[in-house]
Structure formats: C-alpha cells, structure tokens
Design a protein around this motif. Structure first.
Motif, PDB file in Angstrom:
ATOM      1  N   ARG A 170       0.197  -9.065 -16.173  1.00 46.87           N
ATOM      2  CA  ARG A 170      -0.772  -8.003 -16.418  1.00 46.87           C
ATOM      3  C   ARG A 170      -1.092  -7.839 -17.900  1.00 46.87           C
ATOM      4  N   ASP A 184       2.240   2.078 -12.033  1.00 47.12           N
ATOM      5  CA  ASP A 184       1.408   1.514 -10.964  1.00 47.12           C
ATOM      6  C   ASP A 184       1.614   0.012 -10.857  1.00 47.12           C
ATOM      7  N   ALA A 185       1.714  -0.678 -11.998  1.00 45.72           N
ATOM      8  CA  ALA A 185       1.924  -2.133 -11.979  1.00 45.72           C
ATOM      9  C   ALA A 185       3.270  -2.480 -11.355  1.00 45.72           C
ATOM     10  N   GLU A 187       4.955  -0.596  -9.172  1.00 39.74           N
ATOM     11  CA  GLU A 187       4.868  -0.272  -7.753  1.00 39.74           C
ATOM     12  C   GLU A 187       4.179  -1.390  -6.977  1.00 39.74           C
ATOM     13  N   LYS A 188       3.097  -1.926  -7.528  1.00 40.16           N
ATOM     14  CA  LYS A 188       2.385  -3.034  -6.866  1.00 40.16           C
ATOM     15  C   LYS A 188       3.257  -4.284  -6.823  1.00 40.16           C
ATOM     16  N   GLY A 192       4.701  -1.630  -3.115  1.00 42.70           N
ATOM     17  CA  GLY A 192       4.480  -0.235  -2.744  1.00 42.70           C
ATOM     18  C   GLY A 192       5.773   0.507  -2.478  1.00 42.70           C
TER      19      GLY A 192
END
Length: 321
Positions: A170, A184-185, A187-188, A192
């Motif tokens: 990323r 968020d990165a 978690e992905k 999830g």
C-alpha cells in the motif's frame, strides 16, 4: 457513556497506596505522572512527590497539582528511564518510594491528534514525547523483515508477515499518514473482522506504539534506575497492563530478590555472589478487584507487583555508573 468517554481513573489506587505506604515527610517518585491521579493521592498522605513524564501535554495537570499542594510537588519533564538523574535534579536527599503505571494512558488514547488509537482518525504519530521517530516513519520506511519482527514481538501478532506485506504494497502507492487509513489496510489484509473479539489492528498499533517510544527498554532502564536510587526500605510499586511489561517486571524482581527459577539438573548452576537488592512485599502479582474492573475496563488486565529495597548495592547491569 462509551468506554473511551469515561473519566480517567487511577488503576488499583488503594492497592498502590497500600504498597507504597507513604507517610508525611516521605519523598515518592510518581514515574508516570499522567493526569496526576496517583500523585494527588500520595500527596494527601502528607508525602512529597516528584512527578516524571515525557509527555508535554501533562503540564496543565501538573500546574493544577502545584497550585493545590505547593512545594510538596514538582514535575520533571523526562522519561522514567532517567529516574536516577531526575532524582538527583530534584535536590532531595532520600527516596522512599517509586510507582510506575506502565503503557499508554486513556488520556493519551482519547486525544485523536496523538495518533495512538485506531478508533479515532488522527495523524499517525504515537509519540509520548514530542521528538523522535513517529509511527508513520516506521510504516513508511522500514523494510519488511524489521517491520514484521516488531509486529510479532511487541504485538504478539501471528499474522505479522501478512500485515507487513500489505503495508509495503500500500505504501508503494501512497504513504500512510492517518490512523484510520492504517487500521483499514490492516483489517483488509486480515480479511475483515469476522466476529473477532478485538479489532484486527489492535496488536499492530500496540507494537508500533511500543517501538516508537521504546517502552520496554524504558521500563528496564526505569527499574534499574529505581534500584540505584531508592533508599533502604524504599518501596517499588509497578502496575502493568500486558504480558510483555509484566514479564520484564517479574523477571527483574525474581532476579533482584534471589528467587530465579533453578537451571537444568543436567547443567552446572552459576553462582551469583551479588546480594538481593529487593525483598518481595507479596508473592506473584495482585489483580484489580472485580468491582474496580466492572467500572474501569482498563483495570481488567492490570497486575501490580511490589518490593522493598534492601541495603545491598545496586547491580550494575545496564552499565550506567
């Protein structure tokens, strides 16, 4: 009221006060001043308090304590690893006790601009002081190996390699600057939440915070500094909140009280001629009461260990004279 909005409560305060046994005229170091909860309670016994904190935002709390208690309180802006130097700076002759409340405070978590929490959007900072490398510096510049290593070691995260790979992919497109972006990165990368009891980013954020602030190294230095500085009969009281911290305190006290577990029966045991510098106040660790844990979630994982300084000379483990 949400957990994050709850007032800042000093964890295990009655147990801390009992272990410190501070009296009028004693000099106590509150090595993690924060919002001053322990300090105020210690000052109420008639003792003097030297507060230590590297966080510049605690000054407003220190000013309030100073206005109430006057010359019986002073704040020294320093990490607690330099406790011995701070005590020398204070001008006091004898140190009767030192208390440590280890880790990030709820006050720091509540300040989105500090970047400690993945529950609030803020700059990816995580510094307890106002200098040095930030969490953004680490995730945007460290190579895969070192990054995965600290996530595994400090966060006890089994998926550290996968998380480090996702961060490197990323950041090649866009550097990380915000807490929620990193959360968020992560978690992905882990597919999830899937009903997980904790947020997938919890352990990585813990690891980054510990690395940014050298928290475990600071704890080791702080314990050695307290050993050097406490007077005979002085009390050391430490409250920890996760296994990495507690293990350091447990091992330090086992070693310094002469209670290290025995070696292998097949190998010779080295004889340590150094005398114990502490005597345990009680075996093992005390936990917060069920009543306290019910009203203060931070207390649920708290462990308190305490010991009394003997007359033996300090061990020069860290190499500081």
């Amino acid at each position: 009221m949400s957990e994050d909005a709850k007032p800042h409560l000093s964890v295990m305060l009655p147990e801390v006060l009992a272990a410190l046994d501070a009296k009028s005229g004693d000099v106590i170091i509150d090595a993690t001043f924060g919002a001053g909860g322990y300090t105020r309670a210690i000052l109420a016994t008639g003792a003097e308090v030297i507060g230590l904190d590297r966080d510049p935002t605690v000054q407003v709390h220190a000013d309030a304590v100073k206005a109430e208690f006057g010359d019986r309180f002073q704040l020294i802006r320093t990490p607690f690893g330099d406790l011995d130097d701070a005590f020398a700076e204070s001008g006091k002759a004898k140190l009767d006790g030192a208390v440590f409340d280890i880790g990030v405070s709820s006050m720091q978590l509540d300040q989105a601009e500090r970047g400690f929490s993945f529950m609030r959007d803020g700059p990816l900072d995580m510094r307890m002081a106002d200098t040095g490398e930030t969490a953004a510096d680490i995730v945007n510049t460290w190579e895969h190996g070192p990054l995965a290593h600290i996530i595994k070691l400090y966060g006890e995260e089994r998926q550290s390699g996968r998380i480090a790979s996702a961060i490197l992919r990323r950041r090649a497109e866009q550097p990380f600057t915000r807490t929620l972006d990193l959360a968020d990165a992560i978690e992905k990368a882990l597919g999830g939440r899937r009903g997980a009891p904790i947020h997938p980013a919890t352990r990585t954020f813990q690891a980054l915070r510990i690395a940014v602030n050298d928290e475990l190294g600071e704890l080791e230095r702080g314990l050695e500094a307290a050993e050097k500085t406490l007077a005979e009969g002085g009390r050391l009281v430490v409250v920890t909140f996760h296994s990495l911290e507690d293990r350091i305190v447990k091992n330090f006290l086992q070693e310094r009280t002469g209670n290290m577990p025995g070696g292998s029966r097949h190998a010779p045991v080295a004889v340590d001629t150094r005398k114990p510098t502490f005597a345990l106040q009680f075996k093992g660790a005390q936990a917060a009461t069920a009543e306290e844990s019910a009203v203060n979630p931070r207390a649920r994982s708290a462990k308190l260990r305490a010991a009394v300084r003997t007359s033996a000379p300090a061990w020069n483990i860290g190499g500081r004279a």
